[in-house]
Motif scaffolding. Sequence first.
Motif, PDB file in Angstrom:
ATOM      1  N   GLU A  40       0.833  -1.208   0.000  1.00 35.28           N
ATOM      2  CA  GLU A  40       0.000   0.000   0.000  1.00 35.28           C
ATOM      3  C   GLU A  40       0.866   1.256   0.000  1.00 35.28           C
ATOM      4  OE1 GLU A  40      -4.115  -1.488   2.197  1.00 35.28           O
ATOM      5  OE2 GLU A  40      -2.478  -0.659   3.427  1.00 35.28           O
ATOM      6  N   LYS A  41       2.001   1.192   0.698  1.00 40.93           N
ATOM      7  CA  LYS A  41       2.913   2.340   0.733  1.00 40.93           C
ATOM      8  C   LYS A  41       3.488   2.608  -0.655  1.00 40.93           C
ATOM      9  CE  LYS A  41       7.080   4.032   3.083  1.00 40.93           C
ATOM     10  NZ  LYS A  41       8.130   3.715   4.096  1.00 40.93           N
ATOM     11  N   LYS A  46      -4.852   2.777  -0.394  1.00 43.19           N
ATOM     12  CA  LYS A  46      -5.221   1.657   0.454  1.00 43.19           C
ATOM     13  C   LYS A  46      -5.924   0.569  -0.358  1.00 43.19           C
ATOM     14  CE  LYS A  46      -3.926   3.140   4.558  1.00 43.19           C
ATOM     15  NZ  LYS A  46      -2.968   2.401   5.398  1.00 43.19           N
ATOM     16  N   LEU A  47      -5.534  -0.679  -0.090  1.00 41.03           N
ATOM     17  CA  LEU A  47      -6.202  -1.820  -0.702  1.00 41.03           C
ATOM     18  C   LEU A  47      -7.360  -2.298   0.173  1.00 41.03           C
ATOM     19  CD1 LEU A  47      -3.020  -3.812  -1.787  1.00 41.03           C
ATOM     20  CD2 LEU A  47      -4.542  -2.529  -3.291  1.00 41.03           C
ATOM     21  N   PHE A  48      -7.163  -2.188   1.488  1.00 41.03           N
ATOM     22  CA  PHE A  48      -8.175  -2.650   2.437  1.00 41.03           C
ATOM     23  C   PHE A  48      -8.398  -1.578   3.507  1.00 41.03           C
ATOM     24  CE2 PHE A  48      -5.919  -6.446   0.919  1.00 41.03           C
ATOM     25  CZ  PHE A  48      -6.971  -7.188   0.406  1.00 41.03           C
ATOM     26  N   ASP A  49      -9.631  -1.525   3.983  1.00 41.72           N
ATOM     27  CA  ASP A  49      -9.949  -0.702   5.151  1.00 41.72           C
ATOM     28  C   ASP A  49      -9.949  -1.638   6.349  1.00 41.72           C
ATOM     29  OD1 ASP A  49     -10.877   0.912   7.117  1.00 41.72           O
ATOM     30  OD2 ASP A  49     -12.767   1.439   6.128  1.00 41.72           O
ATOM     31  N   ARG A  50      -8.827  -1.601   7.118  1.00 38.09           N
ATOM     32  CA  ARG A  50      -8.680  -2.526   8.243  1.00 38.09           C
ATOM     33  C   ARG A  50      -9.102  -1.907   9.564  1.00 38.09           C
ATOM     34  NH1 ARG A  50      -2.585  -4.005   7.301  1.00 38.09           N
ATOM     35  NH2 ARG A  50      -2.683  -2.152   5.957  1.00 38.09           N
ATOM     36  N   SER A  51      -9.737  -0.725   9.468  1.00 37.01           N
ATOM     37  CA  SER A  51     -10.225  -0.074  10.696  1.00 37.01           C
ATOM     38  C   SER A  51     -11.575  -0.637  11.114  1.00 37.01           C
ATOM     39  CB  SER A  51     -10.339   1.443  10.477  1.00 37.01           C
ATOM     40  OG  SER A  51     -11.321   1.732   9.485  1.00 37.01           O
ATOM     41  N   THR A  52     -12.168  -1.437  10.249  1.00 39.75           N
ATOM     42  CA  THR A  52     -13.474  -2.031  10.543  1.00 39.75           C
ATOM     43  C   THR A  52     -13.343  -3.535  10.675  1.00 39.75           C
ATOM     44  OG1 THR A  52     -14.041  -2.333   8.209  1.00 39.75           O
ATOM     45  CG2 THR A  52     -14.603  -0.211   9.208  1.00 39.75           C
ATOM     46  N   THR A  53     -14.326  -4.117  11.317  1.00 41.99           N
ATOM     47  CA  THR A  53     -14.408  -5.572  11.415  1.00 41.99           C
ATOM     48  C   THR A  53     -15.775  -5.997  10.875  1.00 41.99           C
ATOM     49  OG1 THR A  53     -13.009  -5.574  13.392  1.00 41.99           O
ATOM     50  CG2 THR A  53     -14.289  -7.564  12.943  1.00 41.99           C
ATOM     51  N   THR A  58     -11.211  -1.904  -0.514  1.00 44.38           N
ATOM     52  CA  THR A  58     -11.546  -0.584  -1.047  1.00 44.38           C
ATOM     53  C   THR A  58     -11.865  -0.686  -2.538  1.00 44.38           C
ATOM     54  OG1 THR A  58      -9.265  -0.055  -1.646  1.00 44.38           O
ATOM     55  CG2 THR A  58      -9.968   0.487   0.606  1.00 44.38           C
ATOM     56  N   THR A  59     -12.444   0.373  -3.074  1.00 42.13           N
ATOM     57  CA  THR A  59     -12.740   0.411  -4.514  1.00 42.13           C
ATOM     58  C   THR A  59     -11.454   0.283  -5.315  1.00 42.13           C
ATOM     59  OG1 THR A  59     -14.642   1.844  -4.103  1.00 42.13           O
ATOM     60  CG2 THR A  59     -13.789   1.762  -6.363  1.00 42.13           C
ATOM     61  N   GLU A  60     -10.397   0.996  -4.854  1.00 37.74           N
ATOM     62  CA  GLU A  60      -9.097   0.922  -5.533  1.00 37.74           C
ATOM     63  C   GLU A  60      -8.498  -0.486  -5.410  1.00 37.74           C
ATOM     64  OE1 GLU A  60      -9.916   5.067  -4.235  1.00 37.74           O
ATOM     65  OE2 GLU A  60      -9.922   3.100  -3.246  1.00 37.74           O
ATOM     66  N   GLY A  61      -8.674  -1.080  -4.226  1.00 38.02           N
ATOM     67  CA  GLY A  61      -8.138  -2.427  -3.999  1.00 38.02           C
ATOM     68  C   GLY A  61      -8.789  -3.457  -4.902  1.00 38.02           C
ATOM     69  N   LYS A  62     -10.109  -3.353  -5.047  1.00 38.21           N
ATOM     70  CA  LYS A  62     -10.832  -4.289  -5.909  1.00 38.21           C
ATOM     71  C   LYS A  62     -10.370  -4.164  -7.360  1.00 38.21           C
ATOM     72  CE  LYS A  62     -15.522  -5.781  -7.079  1.00 38.21           C
ATOM     73  NZ  LYS A  62     -16.982  -5.532  -6.855  1.00 38.21           N
ATOM     74  N   ALA A  63     -10.237  -2.919  -7.834  1.00 36.86           N
ATOM     75  CA  ALA A  63      -9.802  -2.693  -9.216  1.00 36.86           C
ATOM     76  C   ALA A  63      -8.372  -3.187  -9.422  1.00 36.86           C
ATOM     77  CB  ALA A  63      -9.902  -1.210  -9.558  1.00 36.86           C
ATOM     78  N   TYR A  64      -7.511  -2.951  -8.412  1.00 35.85           N
ATOM     79  CA  TYR A  64      -6.105  -3.362  -8.514  1.00 35.85           C
ATOM     80  C   TYR A  64      -5.976  -4.882  -8.591  1.00 35.85           C
ATOM     81  CZ  TYR A  64      -1.223  -4.098  -7.223  1.00 35.85           C
ATOM     82  OH  TYR A  64       0.089  -4.503  -7.204  1.00 35.85           O
ATOM     83  N   ILE A  65      -6.689  -5.586  -7.708  1.00 40.13           N
ATOM     84  CA  ILE A  65      -6.600  -7.050  -7.672  1.00 40.13           C
ATOM     85  C   ILE A  65      -7.114  -7.654  -8.979  1.00 40.13           C
ATOM     86  CG2 ILE A  65      -7.507  -9.121  -6.555  1.00 40.13           C
ATOM     87  CD1 ILE A  65      -7.442  -7.565  -3.907  1.00 40.13           C
ATOM     88  N   GLN A  66      -8.230  -7.136  -9.487  1.00 42.72           N
ATOM     89  CA  GLN A  66      -8.785  -7.655 -10.744  1.00 42.72           C
ATOM     90  C   GLN A  66      -7.823  -7.444 -11.908  1.00 42.72           C
ATOM     91  OE1 GLN A  66     -12.570  -5.633 -11.065  1.00 42.72           O
ATOM     92  NE2 GLN A  66     -13.674  -7.242  -9.935  1.00 42.72           N
TER      93      GLN A  66
END
Length: 324
Positions: A40-41, A46-53, A58-66
């Motif tokens: 991520e750095k 950010k790929l994931f929002d890890r502040s929640t359980t 994230t939207t960017e993370g989903k696009a990046y992984i695909q």
Amino acid sequence: MTFEKLDYLMMVAEERNVTKAARRLYISQPTLTNFINNLEKNLGFKLFDRSTTPVKITTEGKAYIQKMHQLLLEEQHLIESLQKNSLAKNEFRVGIGQVNSEVSMPGLVERMLKKHPFLNITIHENPEKRILEDLKKDRIDLMFGHISLDTVNFVFEEITEQKMCLLIPENLLDPYTFYPENRRAEVNTYDIANKIFPNNSQDDPVQIDPEILYNMPIIEPDTSQALYINLRNLASSYPIHPIRVLRTANMITATTMLQMGLGYMYTSPDLLTLTRNPNSKKIIYCKLPKMKISRKYYAIYKEDNPNKEYIKESIGIMKEIMKK
């Protein structure tokens, strides 16, 4: 990025929990966390929002992984294609009929290996129609044959013009047919080759009357052989009515039957090189009036074949062999 590292991200997205994802990946949770932090750095988002359980992608993370998954698949396909092409350069496949293979392929292979000692060569010895199908489906790189059809999809290069004649065992010929009536007492059935045609050869076949072939047994090639077409053309031009037909796709079998005197053939004289029978009947080389006594022999291949270097070298060698 590799498929292994991409699996890290996909596992976190699936489990929505870093600890559970690490457990399924058989790595420690700190190792997985450090990998995500560093990635991520470097990416700047950010790929994931890890502040929640549970963890949210994230939207960017989903696009990046695909996109990375798509790129890695394309890279894998490219590597496989290049590896296949590289392997093809070390393998050369030639299709050729049985008779001409016996005559030419040992010499061709020997000369190819002198220049390319690590080249793997596979020889497909089959009837020409089957070889042509192999060429169409890219199962071979080059074929040698007499078929001259489909000039749009293939490149045809003439190798030579091969002799054709009637090969007739002397036991099937009546010597009185060739001798004047006042001299018939001088010969018998087994003197045809020595006394009547002492200089007979494939270069000087004796011309005979078509009626001589009437009721004479014939040995035919299988319908898948190019020779069969030549024989049908001959039969349509002359009154040939054999008393029996022996048909085979195996030219060694055909040659053996010919040498045993079981029938005559219309073929290339090179056929006689296939077997060495010490008890063979003497063979008379014959022709009919206006009979076709040669046919062209081609090298056939696809223009876009990756083994063009081997193809061109083989064609050059084959031309030299066929001149001898």
